[in-house]
Design a protein around this motif. Structure first.
Motif, PDB file in Angstrom:
ATOM      1  N   VAL A 328      57.693  72.465  52.781  1.00  0.00           N
ATOM      2  CA  VAL A 328      59.044  72.010  53.098  1.00  0.00           C
ATOM      3  C   VAL A 328      60.026  72.121  51.938  1.00  0.00           C
ATOM      4  O   VAL A 328      61.236  71.957  52.145  1.00  0.00           O
ATOM      5  N   LEU A 329      59.562  72.397  50.737  1.00  0.00           N
ATOM      6  CA  LEU A 329      60.475  72.526  49.604  1.00  0.00           C
ATOM      7  C   LEU A 329      60.955  73.959  49.399  1.00  0.00           C
ATOM      8  O   LEU A 329      61.762  74.223  48.505  1.00  0.00           O
ATOM      9  N   GLU A 330      60.506  74.861  50.232  1.00  0.00           N
ATOM     10  CA  GLU A 330      60.820  76.274  50.061  1.00  0.00           C
ATOM     11  C   GLU A 330      62.316  76.558  50.103  1.00  0.00           C
ATOM     12  O   GLU A 330      62.812  77.445  49.406  1.00  0.00           O
ATOM     13  N   GLU A 331      63.068  75.816  50.922  1.00  0.00           N
ATOM     14  CA  GLU A 331      64.493  76.090  51.098  1.00  0.00           C
ATOM     15  C   GLU A 331      65.391  75.166  50.285  1.00  0.00           C
ATOM     16  O   GLU A 331      66.613  75.219  50.424  1.00  0.00           O
ATOM     17  N   VAL A 332      64.810  74.297  49.469  1.00  0.00           N
ATOM     18  CA  VAL A 332      65.630  73.404  48.643  1.00  0.00           C
ATOM     19  C   VAL A 332      66.254  74.230  47.511  1.00  0.00           C
ATOM     20  O   VAL A 332      65.529  74.822  46.704  1.00  0.00           O
ATOM     21  N   PRO A 333      67.586  74.293  47.435  1.00  0.00           N
ATOM     22  CA  PRO A 333      68.243  75.249  46.526  1.00  0.00           C
ATOM     23  C   PRO A 333      68.437  74.738  45.102  1.00  0.00           C
ATOM     24  O   PRO A 333      69.404  75.103  44.441  1.00  0.00           O
ATOM     25  N   VAL A 334      67.544  73.880  44.618  1.00  0.00           N
ATOM     26  CA  VAL A 334      67.647  73.397  43.240  1.00  0.00           C
ATOM     27  C   VAL A 334      66.269  73.470  42.601  1.00  0.00           C
ATOM     28  O   VAL A 334      65.243  73.436  43.281  1.00  0.00           O
ATOM     29  N   ASP A 335      66.255  73.582  41.290  1.00  0.00           N
ATOM     30  CA  ASP A 335      65.009  73.628  40.534  1.00  0.00           C
ATOM     31  C   ASP A 335      64.513  72.200  40.334  1.00  0.00           C
ATOM     32  O   ASP A 335      65.167  71.386  39.680  1.00  0.00           O
ATOM     33  N   LEU A 336      63.342  71.903  40.893  1.00  0.00           N
ATOM     34  CA  LEU A 336      62.771  70.564  40.800  1.00  0.00           C
ATOM     35  C   LEU A 336      61.684  70.468  39.730  1.00  0.00           C
ATOM     36  O   LEU A 336      61.114  69.389  39.522  1.00  0.00           O
ATOM     37  N   THR A 337      61.390  71.570  39.047  1.00  0.00           N
ATOM     38  CA  THR A 337      60.244  71.588  38.140  1.00  0.00           C
ATOM     39  C   THR A 337      60.446  70.706  36.911  1.00  0.00           C
ATOM     40  O   THR A 337      59.474  70.344  36.246  1.00  0.00           O
ATOM     41  N   GLY A 338      61.695  70.348  36.600  1.00  0.00           N
ATOM     42  CA  GLY A 338      61.946  69.504  35.438  1.00  0.00           C
ATOM     43  C   GLY A 338      61.841  68.021  35.718  1.00  0.00           C
ATOM     44  O   GLY A 338      61.990  67.204  34.808  1.00  0.00           O
ATOM     45  N   ASP A 340      59.721  64.823  36.354  1.00  0.00           N
ATOM     46  CA  ASP A 340      58.337  64.439  36.088  1.00  0.00           C
ATOM     47  C   ASP A 340      57.940  63.109  36.720  1.00  0.00           C
ATOM     48  O   ASP A 340      56.786  62.696  36.603  1.00  0.00           O
ATOM     49  N   ASP A 341      58.876  62.466  37.400  1.00  0.00           N
ATOM     50  CA  ASP A 341      58.618  61.136  37.942  1.00  0.00           C
ATOM     51  C   ASP A 341      58.870  61.123  39.443  1.00  0.00           C
ATOM     52  O   ASP A 341      59.904  61.651  39.896  1.00  0.00           O
ATOM     53  N   VAL A 342      57.939  60.555  40.231  1.00  0.00           N
ATOM     54  CA  VAL A 342      58.105  60.574  41.688  1.00  0.00           C
ATOM     55  C   VAL A 342      59.320  59.764  42.122  1.00  0.00           C
ATOM     56  O   VAL A 342      59.978  60.106  43.113  1.00  0.00           O
ATOM     57  N   GLY A 343      59.657  58.722  41.403  1.00  0.00           N
ATOM     58  CA  GLY A 343      60.847  57.950  41.748  1.00  0.00           C
ATOM     59  C   GLY A 343      62.113  58.772  41.587  1.00  0.00           C
ATOM     60  O   GLY A 343      63.012  58.722  42.439  1.00  0.00           O
ATOM     61  N   ALA A 344      62.192  59.534  40.503  1.00  0.00           N
ATOM     62  CA  ALA A 344      63.357  60.400  40.290  1.00  0.00           C
ATOM     63  C   ALA A 344      63.427  61.485  41.349  1.00  0.00           C
ATOM     64  O   ALA A 344      64.516  61.833  41.832  1.00  0.00           O
ATOM     65  N   LEU A 345      62.266  62.037  41.728  1.00  0.00           N
ATOM     66  CA  LEU A 345      62.254  63.056  42.786  1.00  0.00           C
ATOM     67  C   LEU A 345      62.692  62.460  44.113  1.00  0.00           C
ATOM     68  O   LEU A 345      63.459  63.087  44.864  1.00  0.00           O
ATOM     69  N   ALA A 346      62.243  61.255  44.416  1.00  0.00           N
ATOM     70  CA  ALA A 346      62.648  60.594  45.664  1.00  0.00           C
ATOM     71  C   ALA A 346      64.159  60.419  45.705  1.00  0.00           C
ATOM     72  O   ALA A 346      64.803  60.682  46.734  1.00  0.00           O
ATOM     73  N   ARG A 347      64.742  59.979  44.596  1.00  0.00           N
ATOM     74  CA  ARG A 347      66.198  59.777  44.572  1.00  0.00           C
ATOM     75  C   ARG A 347      66.939  61.098  44.689  1.00  0.00           C
ATOM     76  O   ARG A 347      67.983  61.176  45.354  1.00  0.00           O
ATOM     77  N   ARG A 348      66.407  62.158  44.043  1.00  0.00           N
ATOM     78  CA  ARG A 348      67.090  63.457  44.110  1.00  0.00           C
ATOM     79  C   ARG A 348      67.079  64.027  45.511  1.00  0.00           C
ATOM     80  O   ARG A 348      68.079  64.586  45.966  1.00  0.00           O
ATOM     81  N   LEU A 349      65.976  63.889  46.213  1.00  0.00           N
ATOM     82  CA  LEU A 349      65.856  64.496  47.550  1.00  0.00           C
ATOM     83  C   LEU A 349      66.350  63.577  48.659  1.00  0.00           C
ATOM     84  O   LEU A 349      66.866  64.071  49.677  1.00  0.00           O
ATOM     85  N   TRP A 350      66.196  62.267  48.517  1.00  0.00           N
ATOM     86  CA  TRP A 350      66.402  61.357  49.650  1.00  0.00           C
ATOM     87  C   TRP A 350      67.295  60.160  49.335  1.00  0.00           C
ATOM     88  O   TRP A 350      67.409  59.244  50.137  1.00  0.00           O
ATOM     89  N   GLY A 351      67.971  60.173  48.181  1.00  0.00           N
ATOM     90  CA  GLY A 351      68.738  58.993  47.752  1.00  0.00           C
ATOM     91  C   GLY A 351      70.092  58.866  48.405  1.00  0.00           C
ATOM     92  O   GLY A 351      71.123  59.211  47.812  1.00  0.00           O
ATOM     93  N   VAL A 352      70.131  58.376  49.631  1.00  0.00           N
ATOM     94  CA  VAL A 352      71.402  58.147  50.327  1.00  0.00           C
ATOM     95  C   VAL A 352      71.847  56.698  50.159  1.00  0.00           C
ATOM     96  O   VAL A 352      71.044  55.834  49.850  1.00  0.00           O
TER      97      VAL A 352
END
Length: 352
Positions: A328-338, A340-352
């Motif tokens: 499901v991350l194939e079409e996300v148009p940003v680089d997520l490799t930087g 390192d924390d699941v909380g930060a990833l959650a906010r970046r992808l789903w933080g409404v």
């Protein structure tokens, strides 16, 4: 995907005159191309042919003729798909189900979905007819469905052409459609019955495999993936206290159709990944594929759906992201490799 058993010999061949009739200039069928369904006897062969117009067009014409439906002038393949799908200029779509790549399961799922969804006023193309390319044979019967084509254009096409306000408006309108989809009573006999365990079993399988899969896909950092197993609850805890609803698990950008001028949702297609499950699962492909992780569009959709957004929403949705059945991350148009924390990833992808 699950491989089926090999096809047997003595299967019906398409007459050579039909093959000749659908040759298109330099695109004539090469001598090496299979002309017999029995020759699709492995996942590899099926994968090479599943979106091959020259191979499938004569079979689609044969399918329509067997049902007494009008012969089309032109037939085309709209894009990549798991099961062969061909659109005709008569307003019909034909979808075929082979024995490979979960074809039998996909056919059963689609039929069940049409039965459950019928009569609820959702923008779903009408199922016109069903049949088999090889009825009564010894091998795989090659079932197919004939449906009306969805009006309008795909969400992906619309997003490339519309300004921001109209994108937001359509996202909000689809929120209302999604709510109605989740409100359809679960009257199925298999994956769409209230007591079905298909969805929970899928999540359990994904929980066991997701870290290895994401390491292979490479969208996330190794350090972040090292914390995923501890981040994911067991499936029973994740689903506890929630009544199952009708979930469409593959709401990507070409399974949703819209009328941009009228700002209407005109079509919802492809019911091979439907479950009696948790509505949060249905948001994953929709947001990360169709919306390309645009939090503004997600916010409008949730508002249109009347979706309650708790403080734990971003973390919950990241859990379902890891448990989803697709890349499901194939079409996300940003680089997520930087990250390192699941909380930060959650906010970046789903933080409404």
């Amino acid at each position: 995907m699950v491989a089926g058993t090999p096809f047997r010999a003595n299967l019906l061949r398409i007459p050579s005159e039909i093959l000749v009739a659908v040759q298109n200039g330099s695109r004539a069928v090469p001598e090496s191309r299979p002309t017999d369904l029995s020759e699709i006897n492995s996942d590899d062969i099926y994968a090479k042919l599943r979106n091959d117009l020259a191979f499938w067009e004569p079979w689609v014409r044969k399918a329509l003729d067997s049902l007494g439906l009008a012969a089309p002038g032109r037939v085309r393949i709209p894009g990549e798909s798991t099961n062969p799908v061909l659109l005709t200029d008569t307003g019909l779509a034909v979808k075929l189900y082979g024995e490979h790549w979960c074809g039998p399961e996909n056919h059963a799922s689609e039929l069940e979905a049409y039965e459950v969804l019928s009569g609820h006023g959702l923008p779903i193309p009408r199922l016109v007819a069903r049949g088999e390319l090889r009825p009564g044979g010894d091998g795989w019967s090659w079932p197919f469905l004939v449906m009306e084509t969805a009006p309008g254009i795909t969400w992906r096409e619309a997003m490339a052409a519309l300004d921001r306000p109209r994108r937001l408006s359509l996202a909000r309108r689809f929120g209302a459609v999604l709510r109605r989809l989740h409100e359809v009573p679960l009257t199925g006999t298999a994956a769409l019955r209230p007591g079905s365990d298909v969805f929970a079993e899928l999540l359990r399988e994904r929980r066991a495999e997701t870290v290895a899969d994401h390491r292979e896909w490479g969208y996330l950092s190794p350090r972040l993936l090292g914390g995923v197993d501890a981040f994911l609850p067991d499936v029973d805890t994740l689903l506890a206290g929630r009544e199952p609803v009708l979930v469409h698990g593959d709401l990507h950008g070409t399974n949703l159709f819209v009328d941009p001028a009228g700002e209407r949702i005109t079509g919802l297609i492809d019911f091979t990944d439907v479950y009696a499950g948790d509505p949060r699962y249905s948001l994953v492909q929709l947001h990360l594929n169709a919306f390309r992780a645009d939090l503004g569009l997600l916010s409008e959709l949730l508002e249109g759906a009347g979706w309650e957004v708790p403080g734990s929403f971003a973390e919950e949705m990241l859990q379902f992201t890891f448990l989803h059945d697709f890349d499901v991350l194939e079409e996300v148009p940003v680089d997520l490799t930087g990250i390192d924390d699941v909380g930060a990833l959650a906010r970046r992808l789903w933080g409404v």
